[in-house]
Design a protein around this motif. Sequence first.
Motif, PDB file in Angstrom:
ATOM      1  N   LYS A   1       0.837  -1.206   0.000  1.00 34.33           N
ATOM      2  CA  LYS A   1       0.000   0.000   0.000  1.00 34.33           C
ATOM      3  C   LYS A   1       0.870   1.253   0.000  1.00 34.33           C
ATOM      4  O   LYS A   1       1.806   1.377   0.779  1.00 34.33           O
ATOM      5  CB  LYS A   1      -0.925   0.001   1.211  1.00 34.33           C
ATOM      6  CG  LYS A   1      -2.068  -1.004   1.096  1.00 34.33           C
ATOM      7  CD  LYS A   1      -3.059  -0.885   2.242  1.00 34.33           C
ATOM      8  CE  LYS A   1      -4.219  -1.852   2.049  1.00 34.33           C
ATOM      9  NZ  LYS A   1      -5.220  -1.776   3.135  1.00 34.33           N
TER      10      LYS A   1
ATOM     11  N   THR B   1       2.937   2.172  -2.261  1.00 30.33           N
ATOM     12  CA  THR B   1       4.235   2.006  -2.929  1.00 30.33           C
ATOM     13  C   THR B   1       4.065   2.030  -4.446  1.00 30.33           C
ATOM     14  O   THR B   1       2.950   1.999  -4.970  1.00 30.33           O
ATOM     15  CB  THR B   1       4.907   0.680  -2.533  1.00 30.33           C
ATOM     16  OG1 THR B   1       4.153  -0.421  -3.066  1.00 30.33           O
ATOM     17  CG2 THR B   1       4.999   0.556  -1.013  1.00 30.33           C
ATOM     18  N   THR B   2       5.209   2.076  -5.131  1.00 28.15           N
ATOM     19  CA  THR B   2       5.229   1.967  -6.588  1.00 28.15           C
ATOM     20  C   THR B   2       5.868   0.639  -6.962  1.00 28.15           C
ATOM     21  O   THR B   2       6.963   0.314  -6.502  1.00 28.15           O
ATOM     22  CB  THR B   2       6.036   3.116  -7.218  1.00 28.15           C
ATOM     23  OG1 THR B   2       5.387   4.358  -6.921  1.00 28.15           O
ATOM     24  CG2 THR B   2       6.119   2.944  -8.734  1.00 28.15           C
TER      25      THR B   2
ATOM     26  N   GLU C   1      -2.514  -8.539 -10.232  1.00 26.98           N
ATOM     27  CA  GLU C   1      -3.737  -7.864  -9.790  1.00 26.98           C
ATOM     28  C   GLU C   1      -4.702  -8.848  -9.125  1.00 26.98           C
ATOM     29  O   GLU C   1      -5.389  -8.511  -8.152  1.00 26.98           O
ATOM     30  CB  GLU C   1      -4.402  -7.168 -10.974  1.00 26.98           C
ATOM     31  CG  GLU C   1      -3.574  -6.009 -11.523  1.00 26.98           C
ATOM     32  CD  GLU C   1      -4.236  -5.308 -12.690  1.00 26.98           C
ATOM     33  OE1 GLU C   1      -5.406  -5.647 -13.012  1.00 26.98           O
ATOM     34  OE2 GLU C   1      -3.591  -4.433 -13.304  1.00 26.98           O
TER      35      GLU C   1
ATOM     36  N   THR D   1      -5.853  -0.317  -8.369  1.00 25.87           N
ATOM     37  CA  THR D   1      -5.871   1.021  -8.966  1.00 25.87           C
ATOM     38  C   THR D   1      -5.742   2.145  -7.949  1.00 25.87           C
ATOM     39  O   THR D   1      -5.337   3.250  -8.317  1.00 25.87           O
ATOM     40  CB  THR D   1      -7.168   1.237  -9.768  1.00 25.87           C
ATOM     41  OG1 THR D   1      -8.292   1.101  -8.885  1.00 25.87           O
ATOM     42  CG2 THR D   1      -7.280   0.206 -10.879  1.00 25.87           C
ATOM     43  N   THR D   2      -6.050   1.865  -6.681  1.00 19.39           N
ATOM     44  CA  THR D   2      -6.029   2.947  -5.695  1.00 19.39           C
ATOM     45  C   THR D   2      -5.071   2.719  -4.524  1.00 19.39           C
ATOM     46  O   THR D   2      -4.586   3.686  -3.923  1.00 19.39           O
ATOM     47  CB  THR D   2      -7.443   3.177  -5.112  1.00 19.39           C
ATOM     48  OG1 THR D   2      -7.904   1.967  -4.480  1.00 19.39           O
ATOM     49  CG2 THR D   2      -8.421   3.574  -6.217  1.00 19.39           C
TER      50      THR D   2
ATOM     51  N   LEU E   1      -2.092   1.274  -4.551  1.00 18.59           N
ATOM     52  CA  LEU E   1      -0.674   1.357  -4.910  1.00 18.59           C
ATOM     53  C   LEU E   1      -0.579   1.875  -6.331  1.00 18.59           C
ATOM     54  O   LEU E   1      -1.583   1.991  -7.041  1.00 18.59           O
ATOM     55  CB  LEU E   1       0.022   0.005  -4.784  1.00 18.59           C
ATOM     56  CG  LEU E   1      -0.326  -1.088  -5.808  1.00 18.59           C
ATOM     57  CD1 LEU E   1       0.724  -2.186  -5.766  1.00 18.59           C
ATOM     58  CD2 LEU E   1      -1.705  -1.698  -5.535  1.00 18.59           C
ATOM     59  N   SER E   2       0.637   2.167  -6.767  1.00 22.42           N
ATOM     60  CA  SER E   2       0.875   2.614  -8.129  1.00 22.42           C
ATOM     61  C   SER E   2       1.644   1.522  -8.876  1.00 22.42           C
ATOM     62  O   SER E   2       2.730   1.123  -8.446  1.00 22.42           O
ATOM     63  CB  SER E   2       1.688   3.918  -8.139  1.00 22.42           C
ATOM     64  OG  SER E   2       2.028   4.290  -9.460  1.00 22.42           O
ATOM     65  N   ILE E   3       1.065   1.030  -9.970  1.00 25.90           N
ATOM     66  CA  ILE E   3       1.718  -0.006 -10.777  1.00 25.90           C
ATOM     67  C   ILE E   3       2.229   0.642 -12.063  1.00 25.90           C
ATOM     68  O   ILE E   3       1.433   1.109 -12.892  1.00 25.90           O
ATOM     69  CB  ILE E   3       0.762  -1.160 -11.103  1.00 25.90           C
ATOM     70  CG1 ILE E   3       0.191  -1.762  -9.813  1.00 25.90           C
ATOM     71  CG2 ILE E   3       1.483  -2.235 -11.911  1.00 25.90           C
ATOM     72  CD1 ILE E   3      -0.846  -2.848 -10.039  1.00 25.90           C
ATOM     73  N   ASP E   4       3.529   0.678 -12.212  1.00 28.63           N
ATOM     74  CA  ASP E   4       4.161   1.286 -13.386  1.00 28.63           C
ATOM     75  C   ASP E   4       4.188   0.264 -14.521  1.00 28.63           C
ATOM     76  O   ASP E   4       4.898  -0.736 -14.446  1.00 28.63           O
ATOM     77  CB  ASP E   4       5.581   1.739 -13.037  1.00 28.63           C
ATOM     78  CG  ASP E   4       6.243   2.518 -14.167  1.00 28.63           C
ATOM     79  OD1 ASP E   4       5.765   2.444 -15.306  1.00 28.63           O
ATOM     80  OD2 ASP E   4       7.248   3.202 -13.899  1.00 28.63           O
TER      81      ASP E   4
END
Length: 337
Positions: A138, A140-141, A156, A167-168, A170-173
Motif C-alpha cells: 500500500k 508504494t510503486t 492484480e 488502482t487505488t 498502490l501505483s503499478i508502473d
Amino acid sequence: MKRRKVTVAVLSVVLAAAALTGCGSAQQTNGPKKTRVVLNEVAHSVFYAPMYVAIEEGYFEDAGIDLELVTGFGADKTMTAVLTSEADIGFMGSESTIYTYAGGTEDYVVNFAQLTQRAGNFLVAREPIDDFSWDMLKGTTVLGGRAGGMPEMVFEYILEKNNMDPTTDLSIDQSIDFGSTAAAFSGGQGDFTIEFEPHATLLEQKGDGYVVASLGEESGYVPYTSFSAKKSYLEKNPETIQAFTDALQKGMDYVQEHSAEEIAKCIAPQFAETESDTLTAIVARYQEQDTWKEDLIFHKDAFDLLQNILEDSDVLKERVPYETLVTTEFAEKAAAR
C-alpha cells in the motif's frame, strides 16, 4: 526475433555437446526426412525448462521433427508470427488465443498443450523482508507488466485476493518494456518490481533486490503458458502435432524425475550466459513451487480460472468456449504412451 537452430547435422558436434552437458542428445542419422517445425516462444526463460530438456535430450529429433526455435519477446509478437504463418506453433500465455478468437479471427489459434501451471515471476523488494504481507505494498510503486498480459493480471488477481485495490492502493508502473524492469529497478525506479528468472536471482546476487514473495505460490494453479497453433494447421498436420507433443511429454517426465542440478546441467547450452550455480538455483526455485505439470493436458477448470482472471481485469467482455479454443487429444495420447 532471435532464431535458434536446434537440430544438429554433424555427429561430432552432437557428441561434444553431450559430453559437455551430460544430456543424451540424439544423434543425427541418415534415416527418414524430418518435418520442419518453427516454434516461436514468448521469451527464453528457465521457466520453460521442460521444453529445453526436450531439445537438448534430442526428443524432437527422435520424433522426426527438425525444430527451429525463435524467441518473439512478447505474446503479441508470438501471436503475430503464428497468425501470419511465420511460425507453425506458438508458445505463450493462452489469454492471447482468447483475445484473437474474441476479435473475430476466422482461422483462430487453438491450445493443444499446457506447460506451466503456476506463475513464474517473483516480487522483489529493495531490502529483505522476513514476514512479508501483501498489504505492505500500500502506497508504494511497483514495476509491473503490460496491461492485459498474464504477469500483470495475475499480480492484480493476487492483490484482490488480499483485499487490495490495484488502482487505488498502490501505483503499478506499466510503462517499462518487458525484460527492462530489472535494469530500471537497479537504476532506482520503483519500491518493488515483478521479475521472472534469471532477473530475480541476478538482482539478489548484485545486492540490488531481494525476493520476498512468489506470485506462483500465492496465485495457486494458473494455466500460465501453453502451446498453440492455427486451427487450419492442426487440421492439416495432426501427425506433426502429435509427434511434437510426444517429445514435450518426455521433457515433462524428465523434470519430474531428475534433480535441479541434473535439469540445470541438461539445459545449460540454452543459457550459456548463466553460471551453473545460478542456473541450478533458478531451476530449484521453480521446481519447489511445483511449476511444471506432470502432463500437458489443458483441463477445463484451468481454462475457466483463466477466464475468471481476464474478467476480473476487465479485458474479457464475453467468455469463449473451452471446446473451441482447447483440444486435449494430443496431450492425452502423449500422456498415455
